[in-house]
Design a protein around this motif. Structure first.
Motif, mmCIF file in Angstrom:
data_model
loop_
_atom_site.group_PDB
_atom_site.id
_atom_site.type_symbol
_atom_site.label_atom_id
_atom_site.label_comp_id
_atom_site.label_asym_id
_atom_site.label_seq_id
_atom_site.Cartn_x
_atom_site.Cartn_y
_atom_site.Cartn_z
ATOM 1 N N MET A 618 0.830 -1.205 0.000
ATOM 2 C CA MET A 618 0.000 0.000 0.000
ATOM 3 C C MET A 618 0.866 1.257 0.000
ATOM 4 N N VAL A 619 1.959 1.211 0.768
ATOM 5 C CA VAL A 619 2.881 2.359 0.792
ATOM 6 C C VAL A 619 3.494 2.565 -0.588
ATOM 7 N N ILE A 620 3.917 1.457 -1.225
ATOM 8 C CA ILE A 620 4.520 1.541 -2.555
ATOM 9 C C ILE A 620 3.512 2.091 -3.554
ATOM 10 N N PHE A 621 2.315 1.557 -3.521
ATOM 11 C CA PHE A 621 1.290 2.018 -4.474
ATOM 12 C C PHE A 621 0.899 3.469 -4.207
ATOM 13 N N THR A 622 0.855 3.810 -2.916
ATOM 14 C CA THR A 622 0.525 5.219 -2.603
ATOM 15 C C THR A 622 1.615 6.156 -3.109
ATOM 16 N N HIS A 623 2.863 5.744 -2.897
ATOM 17 C CA HIS A 623 3.984 6.586 -3.334
ATOM 18 C C HIS A 623 4.028 6.699 -4.861
ATOM 19 N N HIS A 624 3.625 5.649 -5.572
ATOM 20 C CA HIS A 624 3.665 5.647 -7.038
ATOM 21 C C HIS A 624 2.252 5.618 -7.625
ATOM 22 N N ARG A 625 1.341 6.267 -6.930
ATOM 23 C CA ARG A 625 -0.052 6.212 -7.371
ATOM 24 C C ARG A 625 -0.295 6.895 -8.719
ATOM 25 N N ASN A 626 0.613 7.790 -9.103
ATOM 26 C CA ASN A 626 0.424 8.510 -10.372
ATOM 27 C C ASN A 626 1.158 7.858 -11.534
ATOM 28 N N THR A 627 1.827 6.749 -11.251
ATOM 29 C CA THR A 627 2.553 6.055 -12.325
ATOM 30 C C THR A 627 1.570 5.278 -13.163
ATOM 31 N N PRO A 628 1.926 5.050 -14.427
ATOM 32 C CA PRO A 628 1.003 4.369 -15.351
ATOM 33 C C PRO A 628 0.576 2.995 -14.875
ATOM 34 N N ILE A 629 1.504 2.249 -14.294
ATOM 35 C CA ILE A 629 1.152 0.858 -13.946
ATOM 36 C C ILE A 629 0.139 0.799 -12.807
ATOM 37 N N VAL A 630 0.172 1.781 -11.906
ATOM 38 C CA VAL A 630 -0.807 1.840 -10.826
ATOM 39 C C VAL A 630 -2.134 2.338 -11.343
ATOM 40 N N ARG A 631 -2.064 3.394 -12.157
ATOM 41 C CA ARG A 631 -3.297 3.964 -12.690
ATOM 42 C C ARG A 631 -3.982 3.008 -13.663
ATOM 43 N N ALA A 632 -3.154 2.272 -14.409
ATOM 44 C CA ALA A 632 -3.727 1.371 -15.404
ATOM 45 C C ALA A 632 -4.459 0.183 -14.756
ATOM 46 N N ASN A 633 -4.185 -0.119 -13.503
ATOM 47 C CA ASN A 633 -4.783 -1.290 -12.833
ATOM 48 C C ASN A 633 -5.845 -0.896 -11.812
ATOM 49 N N ASN A 634 -6.484 0.225 -12.074
ATOM 50 C CA ASN A 634 -7.593 0.640 -11.217
ATOM 51 C C ASN A 634 -7.109 0.719 -9.756
ATOM 52 N N SER A 635 -6.456 1.827 -9.443
ATOM 53 C CA SER A 635 -5.818 1.999 -8.144
ATOM 54 C C SER A 635 -6.818 1.903 -6.996
ATOM 55 N N GLU A 636 -8.047 2.372 -7.206
ATOM 56 C CA GLU A 636 -9.031 2.315 -6.113
ATOM 57 C C GLU A 636 -9.360 0.877 -5.727
#
Length: 868
Positions: A618-636
């Motif tokens: 969760m920390v990693i995803f939060t820190h990189h929440r604006n990166t394509p791979i996070v955004r592309a996989n429905n971050s919510e």
């Protein structure tokens, strides 16, 4: 014709004989017996039967003349002392002004020669009298004797009592011990001052019980005394729990082969204790055989008939009979008896020929017919050259061990007290018909029986004398031990007492330090077929052997025995279990998956690690929440999935520790809701992937509008709410509760949560399985969608792991006992959670952390363009 003539002659002779009898006013004695006896006249006569000689000789038979009557030989000093004790007791009573005043007692004593035939002849002579003629046409009048002391033999007492009992002649035996004589219906007028064999046997069994001898041999004489004693012994041994290793009969004819057989049985048996019920005459041949075969290593137990007999004290037997234990009738003291025995007179009176035989047989004296009575001291001096009898040490003058003689003394006094009570009767208050008393001038023996039954007095020695309803005396015995004397002989030493107490029953008191054991170890011998089974074991009988021969089998788990020689093991209560020694029930160990248990520590660690990994992702995803791979996989949805996985990891902690009511209710509810939230998030992610792919095609542009953020949240909420409803219904109707389970492991109490309702638990798991199956099918169908980073492939792999884990969980959970069932469930939760976490998020974290150059839109789209 000759037959008719003979009948006529016979009838004529009979008529003439009957007429002559009827004309006579005299009753004539029809026969005479040759009997040795002593006689003293008195107002009332007591009869006596004693074994003064112990050998009967039958003259040669001749059919030409009338057979000569048998006669007796081998004078016995001890029995003669008993006869003289009766004379002393009567003399003492006559001198007592307080007993039977103005009445003189007499006696008529006969020798039974230790033979039934002679004893029966003597008893008939006592009952009918020995007068040649009786001046009464109806043959009625006072009886010759009003009571009889004796006989000493059980066999003779049975025969005599069977006949004289018909006329209710009171018989008080001083030595007949057969328990059969206690039958009041058969022997209504029989009494005795010696306890019966039933008490004797119980006393001997008390000795066996005291020393723990349960495996014993039995030898008994072939007479009423031995046979009835053996029967009682078998019964008492069964009650005691002991066993008779062998039971042999001593033959009355001293058959050599029978004796050899008995000695062979004794030698072959493992029993080290041999109980013998016999008179000395039966026993001597067996003891001779024991000496010949050098049979040692046996502990002999003597019945009262030979426990103090000097017949067996021959030097050849010393080494074999030392250490013998036995019981003897109560020893007593009689003041003045010794002086009376020394003042012995002889006479040529045929009625008193027993005194003459004493001097002739024992001292070689001879008396001329018609000589006057001579002082015994003078006769002794004339015959042997000694001054008096006191200088000769004989069984006759020895009063240190008065046992049978003491019983004779009590028997005479019992009859005297009964007669005294009869004379005290007041007319109108008597016990007989019409409240009448007995007529002293025509006293009937049956009248004396009534008073004899109620006799109650104390001797000068302090012993209480009374009879129970069966005519038996108060049982009390001395325990004797045959010990070596200083001169190498055997001395019989009293080492204890056995008596019957109303409150406690038969009581044995022994002086253990005074006992002598004729064994090399000088210790108490062991005589058991099998050693005692210790606590924790039970006895198992050996097939075909007595109950004393057994094996000791350990009690099964959950059963105990806390006593020695237990026949059965007892079951411990439900919440108790047997200790390792199987001799005590201890509280069962309570088993549950605790935090102190190594397995519990491991699972707790895995749960916390999983939670930490979720937090790290969760920390990693939060820190990189604006990166394509996070955004592309429905971050919510990814964050919602991580949250649900964290709950899955944390719900494991509710399964560890002692079950409480609230933990039992929460563990499955939290587990079910967490996993439904997790699977719902995955299902929605899969549906979103499919919708995105379809929206990229012209015909599917409208598909994406159905899967917006609001629809995604609503779908997850609805799917999760269904599980919440299932849990709510389950908990409200049949809530899981803590339960102590004894079925999985009988030695332990498994503390677990009872699910309450199988249907509720099945619906919870079934709903999770349904969502997982739908997610797996959708992801599997979308696994080959063209994309540079196809989410469906990872979802397919994660759901494959999830389904595999939970399919394997079912048989593993069912077959796992106790706390391991809980561990299996926890392992399934952790394994499936780690599978989802790793399969879905590990590839993304790998690119984010290790290959940031691939975490660009161009990189993702570039591969897609290249493929197209």
């Amino acid at each position: 014709m000759w037959f008719t003539l003979n009948i006529c002659l016979y009838l004529s002779f009979s008529f003439i004989l009957a007429a002559s009898i009827l004309r006579s006013d005299m009753c004539q004695l029809q026969g005479h017996f040759r009997l040795n006896g002593m006689y003293k006249n008195g107002d009332f006569i007591f009869g006596g039967l004693f074994d003064v000689n112990f050998l009967t000789v039958f003259p040669e038979l001749s059919f030409r003349t009338e057979p000569e009557p048998p006669y007796c030989e081998q004078f016995d000093m001890e029995s003669f002392q008993q006869a003289q004790t009766m004379a002393f007791a009567i003399d003492e009573i006559n001198k007592n002004p307080n007993m039977l005043p103005n009445i003189t007692l007499g006696y008529h004593v006969y020798d039974n020669c230790m033979m039934l035939g002679m004893a029966f002849r003597a008893a008939i002579s006592l009952a009918s009298g020995t007068e040649e003629f009786f001046s009464n046409q109806n043959c009625t009048g006072p009886t010759p004797v009003i009571g009889i002391v004796g006989d000493s033999s059980s066999t003779a007492s049975i025969a005599i009592s069977s006949i004289l009992g018909l006329f209710r002649v009171p018989i008080v035996s001083h030595y007949a011990t057969c328990s059969c004589l206690s039958d009041r219906k058969k022997y209504p007028s029989f009494f005795r001052t010696i306890p019966s064999d039933a008490f004797q046997v119980r006393a001997m069994v008390q000795i066996l019980k005291y020393f723990g001898w349960t495996w014993v041999g039995l030898i008994y004489s072939d007479d009423d005394y031995g046979i009835y004693a053996a029967q009682s012994f078998h019964q008492e041994m069964q009650l005691f729990g002991g066993c008779v290793a062998f039971s042999e009969i001593l033959p009355h004819d001293n058959n050599y082969r029978d004796i050899q057989h008995i000695t062979a049985v004794i030698q072959a048996s493992t029993a080290r204790v041999v109980v013998v019920f016999s008179t000395p005459s039966f026993l001597i041949p067996l003891l001779d055989a024991v000496v010949l075969q050098n049979m040692t290593g046996r502990q002999w137990i003597a019945s009262e008939a030979w426990a103090t007999s000097l017949v067996n004290h021959a030097p050849r037997l010393f080494s074999f009979l030392r250490g013998t234990l036995g019981i003897a009738i109560r020893r007593g003291e009689i003041q003045g008896l010794h002086e009376f025995l020394l003042r012995l007179y002889s006479s040529n009176d045929p009625k008193n020929n027993m005194l003459r035989i004493f001097w002739e047989k024992m001292f070689g004296c001879s008396f001329e017919t018609g000589s006057k009575e001579t002082d015994g001291e003078q006769v002794k001096k004339v015959c042997t050259g000694q001054e008096d009898l006191s200088t000769t040490d004989t069984p006759y003058t020895d009063v240190s061990e008065l046992r049978a003689s003491y019983n004779v003394y009590k028997a005479v006094y019992a009859l005297a007290h009964a007669l005294h009570d009869l004379m005290q009767c007041e007319e109108g208050r008597g016990p007989f018909h019409g409240n009448s008393c007995a007529d002293i001038t025509n006293l009937k023996p049956w009248q004396l029986v009534h008073y004899l039954q109620k006799v109650n007095f104390t001797t000068g020695f302090g012993d209480h004398v009374s009879f129970d309803e069966n005519g038996d005396a108060l049982p009390i015995y001395d325990v004797m031990n045959w010990q070596p004397g200083s001169d190498g002989s055997i001395r019989v030493q009293a080492v204890g007492v056995v008596n019957e107490e109303a409150a406690t029953g038969m009581v044995l008191t022994l002086d253990d330090d005074a006992l002598y054991w004729n064994f090399e170890s000088k210790q108490i011998p062991r005589s058991v077929c099998s050693e005692s089974c210790p606590p924790g074991t039970r006895r198992a009988s050996r097939k075909g052997l007595p109950i004393c021969c057994f094996d000791c089998l350990p009690c099964r788990d959950g059963l105990i025995s806390n006593t020695t020689d237990a026949n059965e093991c007892t079951v411990c209560p439900d919440e108790f279990w047997s200790n390792p020694d199987r001799d005590q029930c201890v509280p069962k160990e309570v088993e549950f998956l605790s935090y102190e248990d190594p397995l519990g520590i491991s699972l707790t660690t895995a749960s916390l690690l999983g939670t930490c990994f979720c937090a790290l992702v969760m920390v990693i995803f939060t820190h990189h929440r604006n990166t394509p791979i996070v955004r592309a996989n429905n971050s919510e949805l990814s964050f919602l999935l991580l949250l649900s996985l964290k709950l899955c990891f944390l719900c494991v902690l509710l399964f560890i520790g002692q079950p409480q009511r609230w933990t039992c209710q929460l563990r499955h509810a939290v587990f079910g809701i967490s996993f439904v939230l997790c699977i719902s998030s995955i299902l929605v992610k899969t549906m979103v992937v499919i919708a995105v792919f379809k929206s990229s095609r012209p015909e599917g542009k409208s598909a994406l509008k159905w899967f917006g953020a609001a629809q995604q949240r609503c779908t997850v909420l609805v799917l999760t709410a269904i599980q919440v409803v299932i849990c709510a219904v389950w908990l409200s109707t049949a809530s899981p509760t803590p339960h102590k389970n004894n079925q999985y492991i009988r030695s332990k109490i498994v503390y677990e949560c009872a699910i309450g309702s199988v249907a509720g638990f099945s619906m919870l798991l079934g709903y999770i399985g349904l969502l997982a199956a739908v997610s797996f099918m959708l992801a599997f169908l979308a696994r080959n969608l063209p994309d540079n980073f196809n989410e469906a492939k990872f979802i397919t792999f994660s759901m494959l792991i999830f389904c595999a884990v939970w399919i394997a969980f079912v048989p593993a959970y069912v077959s796992s006992p106790g706390k391991y069932a809980v561990a299996v469930e926890i392992f399934a939760i952790l394994a499936s959670s780690f599978g989802l976490l790793v399969a879905i998020f590990a590839p993304k974290c790998y690119i984010i952390l290790l290959h940031p150059e691939r975490n660009t839109k161009k990189a993702i789209m570039g591969r897609d363009t290249q493929k197209k």
